[in-house]
Motif scaffolding. Structure first.
Motif, PDB file in Angstrom:
ATOM      1  N   THR A  40       1.069  -1.160  -0.201  1.00 34.96           N
ATOM      2  CA  THR A  40      -0.242   0.322  -0.023  1.00 34.96           C
ATOM      3  C   THR A  40       0.650   1.541   0.587  1.00 34.96           C
ATOM      4  O   THR A  40       0.506   2.039  -0.594  1.00 34.96           O
ATOM      5  CB  THR A  40      -0.799   0.133   1.362  1.00 34.96           C
ATOM      6  N   ALA A  44       0.679   3.979  -3.156  1.00 40.99           N
ATOM      7  CA  ALA A  44       0.294   5.474  -2.684  1.00 40.99           C
ATOM      8  C   ALA A  44       1.341   6.042  -2.941  1.00 40.99           C
ATOM      9  O   ALA A  44       1.062   7.492  -3.691  1.00 40.99           O
ATOM     10  CB  ALA A  44       0.303   5.291  -1.132  1.00 40.99           C
ATOM     11  N   LEU A  67     -10.272  -0.116   0.748  1.00 43.33           N
ATOM     12  CA  LEU A  67     -10.334   1.381   0.163  1.00 43.33           C
ATOM     13  C   LEU A  67     -10.064   2.218   1.014  1.00 43.33           C
ATOM     14  O   LEU A  67      -9.119   3.232   0.740  1.00 43.33           O
ATOM     15  CB  LEU A  67     -11.770   1.338  -0.793  1.00 43.33           C
ATOM     16  N   SER A  68     -10.877   2.109   2.437  1.00 44.70           N
ATOM     17  CA  SER A  68     -10.293   2.758   3.433  1.00 44.70           C
ATOM     18  C   SER A  68      -9.049   3.213   4.266  1.00 44.70           C
ATOM     19  O   SER A  68      -8.164   4.705   4.670  1.00 44.70           O
ATOM     20  CB  SER A  68     -11.175   3.105   4.610  1.00 44.70           C
ATOM     21  N   THR A  71      -6.868   4.806   1.134  1.00 47.30           N
ATOM     22  CA  THR A  71      -7.588   6.101   1.106  1.00 47.30           C
ATOM     23  C   THR A  71      -6.300   6.994   1.612  1.00 47.30           C
ATOM     24  O   THR A  71      -5.998   8.386   2.209  1.00 47.30           O
ATOM     25  CB  THR A  71      -8.447   6.767   0.798  1.00 47.30           C
ATOM     26  N   ASP A  72      -6.743   6.801   3.393  1.00 47.05           N
ATOM     27  CA  ASP A  72      -5.583   6.908   4.570  1.00 47.05           C
ATOM     28  C   ASP A  72      -4.363   7.088   4.456  1.00 47.05           C
ATOM     29  O   ASP A  72      -3.193   8.156   4.438  1.00 47.05           O
ATOM     30  CB  ASP A  72      -6.091   6.412   5.887  1.00 47.05           C
ATOM     31  N   ILE A  74      -2.262   6.749   1.656  1.00 49.61           N
ATOM     32  CA  ILE A  74      -2.670   7.973   0.017  1.00 49.61           C
ATOM     33  C   ILE A  74      -2.219   9.334   0.668  1.00 49.61           C
ATOM     34  O   ILE A  74      -1.209   9.771   0.574  1.00 49.61           O
ATOM     35  CB  ILE A  74      -3.393   7.541  -0.396  1.00 49.61           C
ATOM     36  N   TYR A  75      -3.131   9.550   1.559  1.00 46.88           N
ATOM     37  CA  TYR A  75      -3.268  10.814   2.415  1.00 46.88           C
ATOM     38  C   TYR A  75      -2.262  11.161   2.930  1.00 46.88           C
ATOM     39  O   TYR A  75      -1.332  12.614   2.822  1.00 46.88           O
ATOM     40  CB  TYR A  75      -4.238  11.300   3.346  1.00 46.88           C
ATOM     41  N   VAL A  81      -5.875  14.350  -1.716  1.00 47.83           N
ATOM     42  CA  VAL A  81      -7.652  13.705  -0.957  1.00 47.83           C
ATOM     43  C   VAL A  81      -8.029  12.792  -1.721  1.00 47.83           C
ATOM     44  O   VAL A  81      -8.064  13.651  -2.932  1.00 47.83           O
ATOM     45  CB  VAL A  81      -7.704  15.569  -0.703  1.00 47.83           C
ATOM     46  N   CYS A  82      -8.383  11.584  -1.188  1.00 47.29           N
ATOM     47  CA  CYS A  82      -9.012  10.669  -2.761  1.00 47.29           C
ATOM     48  C   CYS A  82     -10.338  10.587  -2.390  1.00 47.29           C
ATOM     49  O   CYS A  82     -10.864  11.046  -1.030  1.00 47.29           O
ATOM     50  CB  CYS A  82      -8.304   9.656  -2.110  1.00 47.29           C
ATOM     51  N   LEU A  84     -14.048   8.628  -2.842  1.00 42.21           N
ATOM     52  CA  LEU A  84     -13.847   7.629  -2.886  1.00 42.21           C
ATOM     53  C   LEU A  84     -16.291   7.150  -3.217  1.00 42.21           C
ATOM     54  O   LEU A  84     -16.580   7.840  -2.551  1.00 42.21           O
ATOM     55  CB  LEU A  84     -14.035   6.790  -1.117  1.00 42.21           C
TER      56      LEU A  84
END
Length: 88
Positions: A40, A44, A67-68, A71-72, A74-75, A81-82, A84
């Motif tokens: 990940t 990311a 997915l959560s 996105t966390d 990646i941020y 900011v992704c 979803l």
């Protein structure tokens, strides 16, 4: 800023080398790492690099928790900011 481990840097470099080799563009790339080695984190990092040069990234998964998590991560790594989207 988040610092990649040496093998993660090597993985990112190998992916970019595969994508942008001198003779042709290749989009079929597979990264295999054992559990807990930072897949990940690697994707990311790549997603953040791609977004910074004004391209879009689509990440698909079959579970909302993953997915959560993505996105966390990646941020945290890239400050991107992704959005979803979820299906029913």
């Amino acid at each position: 800023m988040f610092e990649l481990r040496p093998y993660q840097c090597e993985a990112v470099g190998a992916i970019y080398t595969n994508w942008f080799c001198e003779t042709e563009y290749k989009c079929e790339t597979l990264l295999v790492l054992p559990t807990g080695c930072g897949k990940t984190v690697v994707f990311a990092t790549i997603a953040g690099d791609v977004v910074r040069v004004k391209h879009r990234v689509l990440i698909l998964d079959h579970r909302e928790e993953l997915l959560s998590q993505a996105t966390d991560k990646i941020y945290k790594i890239t400050d991107v900011v992704c959005g979803l989207e979820k299906g029913d």
